[in-house]
Design a protein around this motif. Structure first.
Motif, short mmCIF file in Angstrom:
data_model
loop_
_atom_site.label_atom_id
_atom_site.label_comp_id
_atom_site.label_asym_id
_atom_site.label_seq_id
_atom_site.Cartn_x
_atom_site.Cartn_y
_atom_site.Cartn_z
N ALA A 112 40.36 -100.33 73.92
CA ALA A 112 39.37 -99.31 73.57
C ALA A 112 38.85 -98.62 74.82
CB ALA A 112 38.21 -99.94 72.80
N ASP A 113 38.58 -97.33 74.70
CA ASP A 113 38.10 -96.55 75.83
C ASP A 113 36.58 -96.48 75.90
OD1 ASP A 113 37.68 -94.97 73.63
OD2 ASP A 113 38.63 -93.18 74.47
N GLY A 114 35.91 -97.36 75.22
CA GLY A 114 34.46 -97.42 75.23
C GLY A 114 33.98 -98.45 74.24
N GLN A 115 32.67 -98.56 74.11
CA GLN A 115 32.07 -99.55 73.22
C GLN A 115 32.45 -99.28 71.78
OE1 GLN A 115 27.79 -99.28 72.60
NE2 GLN A 115 27.64 -101.52 72.77
N ARG A 116 32.68 -100.37 71.04
CA ARG A 116 32.95 -100.28 69.61
C ARG A 116 32.02 -101.25 68.87
NH1 ARG A 116 35.36 -96.63 71.57
NH2 ARG A 116 37.49 -95.97 71.15
N LEU A 117 31.64 -100.86 67.66
CA LEU A 117 30.89 -101.72 66.75
C LEU A 117 31.84 -102.08 65.63
CD1 LEU A 117 27.58 -99.65 66.56
CD2 LEU A 117 28.15 -101.50 68.15
N VAL A 118 32.06 -103.37 65.43
CA VAL A 118 33.04 -103.85 64.46
C VAL A 118 32.31 -104.69 63.42
CG1 VAL A 118 35.10 -105.27 64.14
CG2 VAL A 118 34.81 -103.95 66.26
N HIS A 119 32.63 -104.47 62.16
CA HIS A 119 32.13 -105.36 61.12
C HIS A 119 33.33 -105.98 60.40
CE1 HIS A 119 29.49 -107.22 58.29
NE2 HIS A 119 30.31 -106.82 57.33
N VAL A 120 33.40 -107.29 60.42
CA VAL A 120 34.49 -108.01 59.77
C VAL A 120 34.18 -108.14 58.29
CG1 VAL A 120 35.67 -110.24 59.65
CG2 VAL A 120 35.06 -109.27 61.88
N THR A 121 35.11 -107.69 57.48
CA THR A 121 34.97 -107.77 56.03
C THR A 121 35.27 -109.19 55.57
OG1 THR A 121 35.76 -105.50 55.89
CG2 THR A 121 35.78 -106.77 53.87
N GLY A 122 34.43 -109.71 54.71
CA GLY A 122 34.60 -111.08 54.23
C GLY A 122 35.73 -111.24 53.23
N ILE A 123 36.25 -112.42 53.19
CA ILE A 123 37.24 -112.79 52.18
C ILE A 123 36.54 -112.72 50.83
CG2 ILE A 123 38.62 -114.71 51.26
CD1 ILE A 123 38.92 -115.66 54.21
N ASP A 124 37.21 -112.20 49.82
CA ASP A 124 36.64 -112.07 48.49
C ASP A 124 36.75 -113.41 47.76
OD1 ASP A 124 35.93 -111.49 45.89
OD2 ASP A 124 37.35 -109.84 45.65
N PRO A 125 35.63 -114.11 47.55
CA PRO A 125 35.69 -115.43 46.91
C PRO A 125 36.01 -115.37 45.42
CG PRO A 125 33.42 -114.83 47.28
CD PRO A 125 34.26 -113.75 47.91
N THR A 126 36.00 -114.16 44.85
CA THR A 126 36.34 -114.05 43.42
C THR A 126 37.85 -114.00 43.22
OG1 THR A 126 36.24 -111.62 43.41
CG2 THR A 126 34.19 -112.82 42.95
N ARG A 127 38.59 -113.75 44.29
CA ARG A 127 40.06 -113.75 44.20
C ARG A 127 40.57 -115.12 44.61
NH1 ARG A 127 43.07 -109.91 47.43
NH2 ARG A 127 44.73 -110.56 46.06
N LYS A 128 41.38 -115.68 43.79
CA LYS A 128 41.94 -117.00 44.07
C LYS A 128 42.91 -116.88 45.24
CE LYS A 128 44.76 -118.97 41.14
NZ LYS A 128 45.37 -119.61 40.01
N ARG A 129 42.78 -117.74 46.22
CA ARG A 129 43.61 -117.71 47.42
C ARG A 129 44.58 -118.90 47.46
NH1 ARG A 129 42.39 -114.11 50.84
NH2 ARG A 129 43.33 -115.20 52.58
N TYR A 130 44.81 -119.48 46.33
CA TYR A 130 45.68 -120.65 46.27
C TYR A 130 46.28 -120.77 44.88
CZ TYR A 130 41.35 -122.30 44.26
OH TYR A 130 40.22 -122.42 43.49
N GLU A 131 47.27 -121.63 44.76
CA GLU A 131 47.91 -121.91 43.48
C GLU A 131 48.03 -123.43 43.36
OE1 GLU A 131 52.16 -121.10 41.21
OE2 GLU A 131 51.70 -120.06 43.07
N ILE A 132 47.66 -123.94 42.21
CA ILE A 132 47.74 -125.38 41.96
C ILE A 132 48.70 -125.60 40.80
CG2 ILE A 132 46.49 -127.45 41.26
CD1 ILE A 132 44.01 -126.23 42.60
N ILE A 133 49.64 -126.50 41.01
CA ILE A 133 50.65 -126.80 39.98
C ILE A 133 50.57 -128.28 39.65
CG2 ILE A 133 53.13 -126.90 39.50
CD1 ILE A 133 53.40 -124.54 41.49
N ASP A 134 50.57 -128.58 38.36
CA ASP A 134 50.65 -129.97 37.91
C ASP A 134 52.13 -130.25 37.67
OD1 ASP A 134 50.74 -132.37 36.53
OD2 ASP A 134 49.08 -131.86 35.17
#
Length: 145
Positions: A112-134
């Motif tokens: 970057a050629d100067g100061q930046r302000l960054v906001h990290v977007t959170g992971i959406d907890p309503t979306r399943k990020r895994y799969e479980i199989i029996d």
């Protein structure tokens, strides 16, 4: 890049960020004995100490005109994230979001050629990020050798 984690960032994140941000220095205010130091002094002293980015979970910081002025005057990149969900589950979501984003963020900030302000977007907890199989109900296909 020399990165400082603010007091509100869990100390446990330091080792993970050091691992995923190889080639960059990651410190925490607790580790450098700056705990309890007001934010306006953190930015001033961080700049003097050679830090180029500060990671914070302090959402109110940018609502305070005096603190905004200090952030701007420091020229240091400000990386923020939120912890919107309570407890350990919320902490896991926030830290996971931060750690996943940081390699890309630091790549961009390093050029970057100067100061930046960054906001990290959170992971959406309503979306399943895994799969479980029996396997009793849905056995995997075994391939004969």
């Amino acid at each position: 890049m020399h990165i400082l984690l603010d007091e509100d960032v869990p100390r446990q994140v330091v080792d993970v960020l050091k691992h995923v941000l190889r080639g960059h220095d990651v410190d925490h205010v607790h580790l450098i004995k700056w705990s309890g130091k007001p934010d306006d002094k953190i930015y001033r002293d961080a700049r003097r100490a050679g830090y180029e980015a500060i990671v914070t979970n302090d959402a109110a910081q940018m609502a305070d005109p005096d603190e905004c002025r200090e952030v701007k005057k420091s020229g240091i990149h400000r990386i923020s994230y939120n912890q919107r969900h309570p407890g350990l589950h919320g902490l896991a979501i926030a830290v996971g979001s931060l750690v996943a984003a940081m390699p890309g963020v630091i790549d961009i900030l390093s050029n970057a050629d100067g100061q930046r302000l960054v906001h990290v977007t959170g992971i959406d907890p309503t979306r399943k990020r895994y799969e479980i199989i029996d396997p009793r109900r849905n056995p995997p296909r075994y391939r004969p050798r």
